[in-house]
Design a protein around this motif. Structure first.
Motif, PDB file in Angstrom:
ATOM      1  N   ARG A  66      69.387  57.689  20.840  1.00  0.00           N
ATOM      2  CA  ARG A  66      69.615  57.392  19.424  1.00  0.00           C
ATOM      3  C   ARG A  66      68.849  56.146  18.995  1.00  0.00           C
ATOM      4  NH1 ARG A  66      69.885  59.355  14.626  1.00  0.00           N
ATOM      5  NH2 ARG A  66      71.150  58.133  13.170  1.00  0.00           N
ATOM      6  N   LYS A  67      68.786  55.160  19.884  1.00  0.00           N
ATOM      7  CA  LYS A  67      68.101  53.905  19.574  1.00  0.00           C
ATOM      8  C   LYS A  67      66.590  54.032  19.717  1.00  0.00           C
ATOM      9  CE  LYS A  67      67.577  49.342  19.197  1.00  0.00           C
ATOM     10  NZ  LYS A  67      67.826  48.599  17.932  1.00  0.00           N
ATOM     11  N   LEU A  68      66.150  54.643  20.818  1.00  0.00           N
ATOM     12  CA  LEU A  68      64.719  54.631  21.152  1.00  0.00           C
ATOM     13  C   LEU A  68      63.966  55.863  20.677  1.00  0.00           C
ATOM     14  CD1 LEU A  68      65.045  53.226  24.791  1.00  0.00           C
ATOM     15  CD2 LEU A  68      64.503  51.954  22.700  1.00  0.00           C
ATOM     16  N   ARG A  69      64.686  56.971  20.473  1.00  0.00           N
ATOM     17  CA  ARG A  69      64.041  58.224  20.043  1.00  0.00           C
ATOM     18  C   ARG A  69      64.816  58.825  18.870  1.00  0.00           C
ATOM     19  NH1 ARG A  69      61.201  60.202  24.571  1.00  0.00           N
ATOM     20  NH2 ARG A  69      60.380  61.842  23.218  1.00  0.00           N
ATOM     21  N   PRO A  70      64.938  58.099  17.761  1.00  0.00           N
ATOM     22  CA  PRO A  70      65.782  58.577  16.654  1.00  0.00           C
ATOM     23  C   PRO A  70      65.280  59.862  16.007  1.00  0.00           C
ATOM     24  CG  PRO A  70      64.483  56.688  15.973  1.00  0.00           C
ATOM     25  CD  PRO A  70      64.299  56.805  17.457  1.00  0.00           C
ATOM     26  N   GLU A  71      64.023  60.227  16.274  1.00  0.00           N
ATOM     27  CA  GLU A  71      63.481  61.455  15.706  1.00  0.00           C
ATOM     28  C   GLU A  71      64.062  62.701  16.374  1.00  0.00           C
ATOM     29  OE1 GLU A  71      60.869  60.680  19.282  1.00  0.00           O
ATOM     30  OE2 GLU A  71      61.937  59.489  17.773  1.00  0.00           O
ATOM     31  N   LEU A  72      64.695  62.535  17.549  1.00  0.00           N
ATOM     32  CA  LEU A  72      65.256  63.669  18.279  1.00  0.00           C
ATOM     33  C   LEU A  72      66.698  63.926  17.847  1.00  0.00           C
ATOM     34  CD1 LEU A  72      64.006  62.884  21.906  1.00  0.00           C
ATOM     35  CD2 LEU A  72      63.023  64.506  20.280  1.00  0.00           C
ATOM     36  N   SER A  73      67.058  65.179  17.720  1.00  0.00           N
ATOM     37  CA  SER A  73      68.456  65.542  17.474  1.00  0.00           C
ATOM     38  C   SER A  73      69.118  65.807  18.822  1.00  0.00           C
ATOM     39  CB  SER A  73      68.541  66.778  16.582  1.00  0.00           C
ATOM     40  OG  SER A  73      67.873  67.882  17.175  1.00  0.00           O
ATOM     41  N   VAL A  74      70.217  65.095  19.086  1.00  0.00           N
ATOM     42  CA  VAL A  74      70.863  65.129  20.401  1.00  0.00           C
ATOM     43  C   VAL A  74      72.342  65.466  20.227  1.00  0.00           C
ATOM     44  CG1 VAL A  74      71.420  63.813  22.478  1.00  0.00           C
ATOM     45  CG2 VAL A  74      69.240  63.410  21.301  1.00  0.00           C
ATOM     46  N   ALA A  75      72.792  66.498  20.919  1.00  0.00           N
ATOM     47  CA  ALA A  75      74.206  66.874  20.913  1.00  0.00           C
ATOM     48  C   ALA A  75      74.889  66.323  22.159  1.00  0.00           C
ATOM     49  CB  ALA A  75      74.347  68.391  20.879  1.00  0.00           C
ATOM     50  N   LEU A  76      76.137  65.906  21.993  1.00  0.00           N
ATOM     51  CA  LEU A  76      76.951  65.447  23.113  1.00  0.00           C
ATOM     52  C   LEU A  76      78.227  66.279  23.116  1.00  0.00           C
ATOM     53  CD1 LEU A  76      77.084  63.338  25.391  1.00  0.00           C
ATOM     54  CD2 LEU A  76      78.275  61.814  23.794  1.00  0.00           C
ATOM     55  N   VAL A  77      78.446  67.031  24.206  1.00  0.00           N
ATOM     56  CA  VAL A  77      79.533  68.009  24.272  1.00  0.00           C
ATOM     57  C   VAL A  77      80.532  67.579  25.348  1.00  0.00           C
ATOM     58  CG1 VAL A  77      80.118  70.436  24.597  1.00  0.00           C
ATOM     59  CG2 VAL A  77      77.891  69.809  23.610  1.00  0.00           C
ATOM     60  N   GLU A  78      81.791  67.406  24.954  1.00  0.00           N
ATOM     61  CA  GLU A  78      82.822  66.906  25.863  1.00  0.00           C
ATOM     62  C   GLU A  78      84.057  67.798  25.815  1.00  0.00           C
ATOM     63  OE1 GLU A  78      85.408  65.198  28.283  1.00  0.00           O
ATOM     64  OE2 GLU A  78      83.261  64.719  28.244  1.00  0.00           O
ATOM     65  N   ALA A  79      84.611  68.117  26.996  1.00  0.00           N
ATOM     66  CA  ALA A  79      85.774  68.995  27.079  1.00  0.00           C
ATOM     67  C   ALA A  79      87.038  68.338  26.532  1.00  0.00           C
ATOM     68  CB  ALA A  79      85.991  69.422  28.529  1.00  0.00           C
ATOM     69  N   GLU A  80      87.198  67.034  26.753  1.00  0.00           N
ATOM     70  CA  GLU A  80      88.397  66.360  26.264  1.00  0.00           C
ATOM     71  C   GLU A  80      88.237  66.034  24.778  1.00  0.00           C
ATOM     72  OE1 GLU A  80      90.070  63.272  28.710  1.00  0.00           O
ATOM     73  OE2 GLU A  80      88.956  63.971  30.463  1.00  0.00           O
ATOM     74  N   ASP A  81      89.310  65.546  24.184  1.00  0.00           N
ATOM     75  CA  ASP A  81      89.254  65.262  22.744  1.00  0.00           C
ATOM     76  C   ASP A  81      88.709  63.871  22.426  1.00  0.00           C
ATOM     77  OD1 ASP A  81      91.346  63.661  23.517  1.00  0.00           O
ATOM     78  OD2 ASP A  81      92.873  64.672  22.315  1.00  0.00           O
ATOM     79  N   HIS A  82      88.263  63.167  23.470  1.00  0.00           N
ATOM     80  CA  HIS A  82      87.622  61.868  23.282  1.00  0.00           C
ATOM     81  C   HIS A  82      86.581  61.697  24.387  1.00  0.00           C
ATOM     82  CE1 HIS A  82      91.062  61.368  25.969  1.00  0.00           C
ATOM     83  NE2 HIS A  82      90.340  60.449  26.579  1.00  0.00           N
ATOM     84  N   PHE A  83      85.648  60.790  24.171  1.00  0.00           N
ATOM     85  CA  PHE A  83      84.580  60.552  25.138  1.00  0.00           C
ATOM     86  C   PHE A  83      85.008  59.486  26.150  1.00  0.00           C
ATOM     87  CE2 PHE A  83      82.372  61.948  21.241  1.00  0.00           C
ATOM     88  CZ  PHE A  83      81.742  63.069  21.743  1.00  0.00           C
ATOM     89  N   GLY A  84      84.597  59.689  27.391  1.00  0.00           N
ATOM     90  CA  GLY A  84      84.813  58.664  28.401  1.00  0.00           C
ATOM     91  C   GLY A  84      86.074  58.771  29.223  1.00  0.00           C
ATOM     92  N   GLY A  85      86.936  59.721  28.917  1.00  0.00           N
ATOM     93  CA  GLY A  85      88.160  59.868  29.692  1.00  0.00           C
ATOM     94  C   GLY A  85      89.084  58.674  29.529  1.00  0.00           C
TER      95      GLY A  85
END
Length: 386
Positions: free
Chosen positions: A26-45
């Motif tokens: 997001r910081k270094l390559r903002p031109e790219l669209s990046v999805a983040l998919v997580e099984a739990e209802d929040h990131f990081g456990g």
């Protein structure tokens, strides 16, 4: 972005490895669209991640600085032979802060939570309930997976945030207090002072088996607090975990045991410190490598991350040997001696040890002196890992 695809890159797994890659891009390559998919209802456990300041290259600190919840300039260790203060900075990240920063810095449309991943096939991540995320490139950062081809012991732990009726009077963390009773292998208590009356205490074991009696650990935390003169008024956080301590096996077979893409990160690529099972330093390095890759295609990412993971495995041979010494050469109740021996060395050497950058001279120094395990058992292991 190719026609018909939702994103340029989709990351399966919103834990530490996946989240840091998404933040770096997001910081270094903002031109790219990046999805983040997580099984739990929040990131990081539900985690408290910690690292030594020297684990992260200065030019990469910007990636983790917004995530840091607590920091100290030094830390203590306690062993039966000695106590010691080391003047290396120590940092901790709470998973709820990790989740907050991800949601603040990443685009909302890029984030998927509460959806278990059923399958990764080609350019598709199939989710429970029938939803699919498509991308030109997929990266798999979903935990450890199949370890059948590897040799390992276990680091298991239960931790609680204790609120005390009176100040604990600790100025810095106690990273290892191994003066406690040695039960079920190498046992130590880990304490992080969050405020004058708030402290995170973790009961940790290096064991042959992965079963953890959480209730017994909670009682031992209460007993430990009593021995320190800490009066518990309340408990606001509970966490527990069991991490493999990797020290041998067939890396190629481990890699082949996982279906899906070759582009893997975090524990799924065995990108962890073999002795501590810490993953944050490797996750930062991986994130910076991914962000620096000029052509983020599936082929290029597959090749780079497979080669990086294989090199890390090879580079960790010395650490694997130390772990084998703990789990195969010494008596379980004497395992603490390996770390007691390590912490008797030069402070800069110890910092390099945790950063995964030990030199040949460091290795010679760590093997010098009276060995912490019987020499008759140590020699065959040293020959195996030479």
């Amino acid at each position: 972005m190719a026609a018909g695809k939702d994103f340029d890159l989709a990351i399966a797994g919103g834990g530490l490895a996946g989240g840091l890659i998404a933040l770096a891009l997001r910081k270094l390559r903002p031109e790219l669209s990046v999805a983040l998919v997580e099984a739990e209802d929040h990131f990081g456990g539900n985690h408290v991640w910690s690292f030594f300041e020297s684990d992260i290259a200065p030019e990469n600190l910007w990636l983790v600085e917004p995530l840091i919840s607590y920091q100290w300039d030094s830390y203590d260790v306690r062993f039966p032979k000695y106590d010691r203060t080391l003047h290396t900075g120590y940092r901790s990240i709470l998973s709820e802060n990790f989740d907050r920063v991800l949601r603040k810095k990443l685009l909302k449309k890029s984030l998927t939570t509460g959806s278990k991943i059923d399958n990764i096939d080609g350019n598709h991540i199939s989710l429970a309930g029938g939803k699919t995320v498509t991308a030109n490139t997929i990266l798999d950062a979903r935990g450890g997976g199949n370890l059948a081809a590897l040799q390992y012991g276990w680091q298991k732990f239960a931790g609680q945030v204790l609120h005390l009726s009176k100040p604990h009077r600790l100025d810095r963390p106690i990273i290892k207090d191994a003066t406690v009773e040695q039960i079920d292998g190498y046992r130590f208590v880990y304490s992080l002072p969050f405020s004058a009356t708030e402290i995170f205490v973790e009961d940790t074991y290096y064991s042959n088996g992965g079963d953890l009696d959480v209730a017994a650990s909670h009682q031992r935390i209460a007993d430990y607090a009593e021995t320190q003169g800490w009066e518990i008024a309340d408990i606001s956080r509970n966490e527990a975990g069991c991490l493999p301590v990797l020290y041998g096996g067939d890396f190629d077979a481990f890699w082949a045991a996982h279906d899906g893409v070759e582009a893997r990160a975090g524990a799924r690529a065995a990108l962890v410190h073999p002795v501590t099972s810490y993953s944050l330093p490797m996750a930062v390095r991986t994130a910076m490598m991914v962000a620096a890759l000029p052509d983020l295609t599936q082929d290029s990412l597959d090749i780079m991350l497979r080669e990086y993971a294989a090199k890390h495995w090879q580079d960790c041979k010395f650490y694997h040997m130390l772990c084998a010494m703990m789990f195969e050469a010494g008596k379980p109740e004497k395992r603490y001696k390996t770390l007691e021996h390590t912490y008797g060395k030069d402070e800069k050497l110890i910092a390099r040890f945790y950063a995964g950058t030990t030199t040949r001279l460091d290795q010679a120094a760590l093997l010098s002196g009276r060995p912490p395990v019987p020499i008759t058992k140590a020699l065959p292991i040293m020959m195996k890992y030479r």
